[in-house]
Design an enzyme around this catalytic site. Sequence first.
Site, PDB file in Angstrom:
ATOM      1  N   GLU A  33     -12.034   0.724 -10.006  1.00 26.13           N
ATOM      2  CA  GLU A  33     -11.732  -0.245 -11.078  1.00 26.13           C
ATOM      3  C   GLU A  33     -12.657  -0.167 -12.286  1.00 26.13           C
ATOM      4  O   GLU A  33     -12.209  -0.277 -13.431  1.00 26.13           O
ATOM      5  CB  GLU A  33     -11.694  -1.670 -10.519  1.00 26.13           C
ATOM      6  CG  GLU A  33     -10.421  -2.019  -9.756  1.00 26.13           C
ATOM      7  CD  GLU A  33     -10.358  -1.410  -8.358  1.00 26.13           C
ATOM      8  OE1 GLU A  33     -11.364  -0.831  -7.900  1.00 26.13           O
ATOM      9  OE2 GLU A  33      -9.290  -1.514  -7.708  1.00 26.13           O
TER      10      GLU A  33
ATOM     11  N   GLU B 126     -18.503  -5.312  -2.924  1.00 22.57           N
ATOM     12  CA  GLU B 126     -17.108  -5.750  -2.842  1.00 22.57           C
ATOM     13  C   GLU B 126     -16.921  -7.189  -3.312  1.00 22.57           C
ATOM     14  O   GLU B 126     -15.972  -7.523  -3.993  1.00 22.57           O
ATOM     15  CB  GLU B 126     -16.627  -5.596  -1.393  1.00 22.57           C
ATOM     16  CG  GLU B 126     -15.193  -5.995  -1.139  1.00 22.57           C
ATOM     17  CD  GLU B 126     -14.188  -5.043  -1.787  1.00 22.57           C
ATOM     18  OE1 GLU B 126     -14.588  -4.055  -2.405  1.00 22.57           O
ATOM     19  OE2 GLU B 126     -12.976  -5.330  -1.674  1.00 22.57           O
TER      20      GLU B 126
ATOM     21  N   ASP C 158      -4.602  -9.231  -8.058  1.00 22.47           N
ATOM     22  CA  ASP C 158      -4.881  -8.384  -9.229  1.00 22.47           C
ATOM     23  C   ASP C 158      -3.690  -7.637  -9.828  1.00 22.47           C
ATOM     24  O   ASP C 158      -3.354  -7.789 -11.002  1.00 22.47           O
ATOM     25  CB  ASP C 158      -6.024  -7.404  -8.912  1.00 22.47           C
ATOM     26  CG  ASP C 158      -5.845  -6.660  -7.590  1.00 22.47           C
ATOM     27  OD1 ASP C 158      -4.871  -6.939  -6.871  1.00 22.47           O
ATOM     28  OD2 ASP C 158      -6.682  -5.792  -7.279  1.00 22.47           O
TER      29      ASP C 158
ATOM     30  N   GLU D 212       0.831  -1.212   0.000  1.00 20.98           N
ATOM     31  CA  GLU D 212       0.000   0.000   0.000  1.00 20.98           C
ATOM     32  C   GLU D 212       0.859   1.254   0.000  1.00 20.98           C
ATOM     33  O   GLU D 212       0.587   2.219  -0.709  1.00 20.98           O
ATOM     34  CB  GLU D 212      -0.938   0.018   1.221  1.00 20.98           C
ATOM     35  CG  GLU D 212      -1.976  -1.089   1.243  1.00 20.98           C
ATOM     36  CD  GLU D 212      -3.094  -0.902   0.215  1.00 20.98           C
ATOM     37  OE1 GLU D 212      -3.109   0.125  -0.477  1.00 20.98           O
ATOM     38  OE2 GLU D 212      -3.937  -1.818   0.099  1.00 20.98           O
TER      39      GLU D 212
HETATM   40  C1  DMJ Z   1      -6.146   0.813  -5.128  1.00 18.87           C
HETATM   41  O1  DMJ Z   1      -5.367   1.088  -4.035  1.00 18.87           O
HETATM   42  C2  DMJ Z   1      -5.356   0.178  -6.226  1.00 18.87           C
HETATM   43  O2  DMJ Z   1      -6.060   0.261  -7.410  1.00 18.87           O
HETATM   44  C3  DMJ Z   1      -5.033  -1.255  -5.909  1.00 18.87           C
HETATM   45  O3  DMJ Z   1      -4.315  -1.890  -6.942  1.00 18.87           O
HETATM   46  C4  DMJ Z   1      -6.268  -2.031  -5.635  1.00 18.87           C
HETATM   47  N1  DMJ Z   1      -7.146  -1.388  -4.735  1.00 18.87           N
HETATM   48  C5  DMJ Z   1      -7.316   0.012  -4.674  1.00 18.87           C
HETATM   49  C6  DMJ Z   1      -8.570   0.551  -5.256  1.00 18.87           C
HETATM   50  O4  DMJ Z   1      -9.652  -0.237  -5.200  1.00 18.87           O
END
Ligand code: DMJ
Length: 587
Positions: free
Chosen positions: A378, A357, A270, A130
């Site tokens: 997304e 979610e 992802d 993060e």
């Molecule tokens: C973001 O912090 C980034 O896109 C990450 O790769 C996945 N989750 C969040 C947004 O949903």
Amino acid sequence: MLVYRFRTWVLLLLVIFPDPSLSHFDSAKKKQMREKVRKMFYHAYENYMTHAFPHDELKPLSRSFTDSLSELGNLKLEHLPQNYNGTALTLIESLSSLVILGNCTEFERAVLWLSENLTFDVDARVNLFECNIRVLGGLVSAHILATDSTNRLVQGSYKNQLLVLAEDLGRRFLPAFDTPTGLPYAWINLKYGVMKNETTETSTSGCGSLILEMGALSRLTGDPRYESAALRALRKLWSMRSSLNLLGTTLDMETGEWIEHSSGIGAGVDSFYEYLFKAHILFGKEDFWRMFHSAYLAVQKYFRHGPWYHEADMRTGKATYWQLTSLQAFWPGLQATANTSHREFVYVWKKFGVLPERYLLDHQMLHPTENYYPLRPELAESTFYLYQATKDPWYMEVGETIVNSLNSYTKVEGGFASIRDVTTMQTEDHMHSFFLAETCKYLYLLFDDSFLVDRNYIFTTEGHPLPVLSAWQDRLPEIYIPSNWTYVKVIFILPQIKCEDQLGDLSVLIVQDEKQTKRSSAMSLQVCPALSLNAGHGEQLVESACHVPDARSDHKCFGDEECGVDSTSCRRRSCSMAGYCGLWLVA
Ligand code: DMJ
């Protein structure tokens, strides 16, 4: 090769998509939507600046703040440390969006504030993934934008402060990688490093999505440690794939064993796929493309069912869970070729008003199992990419739907609030920083992409732009060149020769003028410096001055740091996936 693939896609898309002229989305409508998104951005930004800055994130219902960078990644942010007062996370995340919205004055104000006040010497346990995508990515991208002359900063007082901050942060990341496997700890304390008894559990994205930001940091500073660490982790992770080319979701970074063998393309995995593809584009390494290609084929083969992607066991390829997560909505954007999957996500968005979610697909019926929607980007992201790829105005209509839903369900006086339950639209007191870094940015770019005209950017997984194939990757600013870097001391070569020329004619005259000697990187100059050696017998030998042999005579390697510098091209050799040093970089 990439150009060829792209052309094929474009041709396919022209066949698949309808005539754009049939839409109600004329330029006035686009402008109107752009202004609507601009208002959304400023409503969120100004509320953050008023009620939360310099803390990390805004609580829009109570108009207060949370210092959530610490412990971000834990669903319940309930153990926030007492002595940590935030690092202005949402401001850092907003920097590139401000530039895209054309607000260079506010961008500069923010850059100056951060330059003077931001410190990472704080007792905060942060999630490496993060912190990398949000903070390091935010700073590196903003540094590049601040040094781009087209975004002229009014006061002209930018002196690489964001890069200095990014480098400080990158250094604090390094102890996390000091592990027997090279896989990093998921958590690190910014002040004290890896804590005693720290968990060894981490995720595939946590180990495999660090290369864009850390690679960019290395290219900008000339310090290879960041890119090497991220690459070593990625290689190790890739070596843990099954014979089906599938990976799991969670693993033990100390032992290198999988914990959760079931995986899909959503939470925990992802951005791993995303970064293989984007790293290939950004750094031009064929290795990344080969990895992505095998991984992508495996995803299509084992996870895909019609337009949906379920989860499967990495060992057998057998379907495990028929659950879908909102994070998966980035996938159609990554593909930018097939719109069927995107249409399904739009269907779910319309059904609930936003994306839940997590939901189960049971006999074509959707059952939300995790009901919250934290303002995730997304679907907007995929919509933007698909519009760019096809110019089909249908995607603008989707964008309009998203904008309208966000305004109806999530806008509150104090900003934009997450949704706690999509079945009741009950709100939650949290505005994640990615709402400004990504959600608003992608929606804005959907309706106004002037920022992208004549420029070539890759967006990180957090939506921070990094320029592709631009000089910054090769040019190492002098002040950031570490003293043990490989330099060309003699660069005044008459005539300046290309390496190939030198190979063909070893008797090229090399003139060294000490007064004019200038330090520069051999790799950036792409010239072949040579030393004249007196071999005795009146013979003059010419040898490369940049040659650094590989660490092992059989050229085997575990990481780039074990590879030397090529004697004829003066380019740093790198360690291939198969574990051999060579010039694998593709120009
Ligand atoms: C973001 O912090 C980034 O896109 C990450 O790769 C996945 N989750 C969040 C947004 O949903």
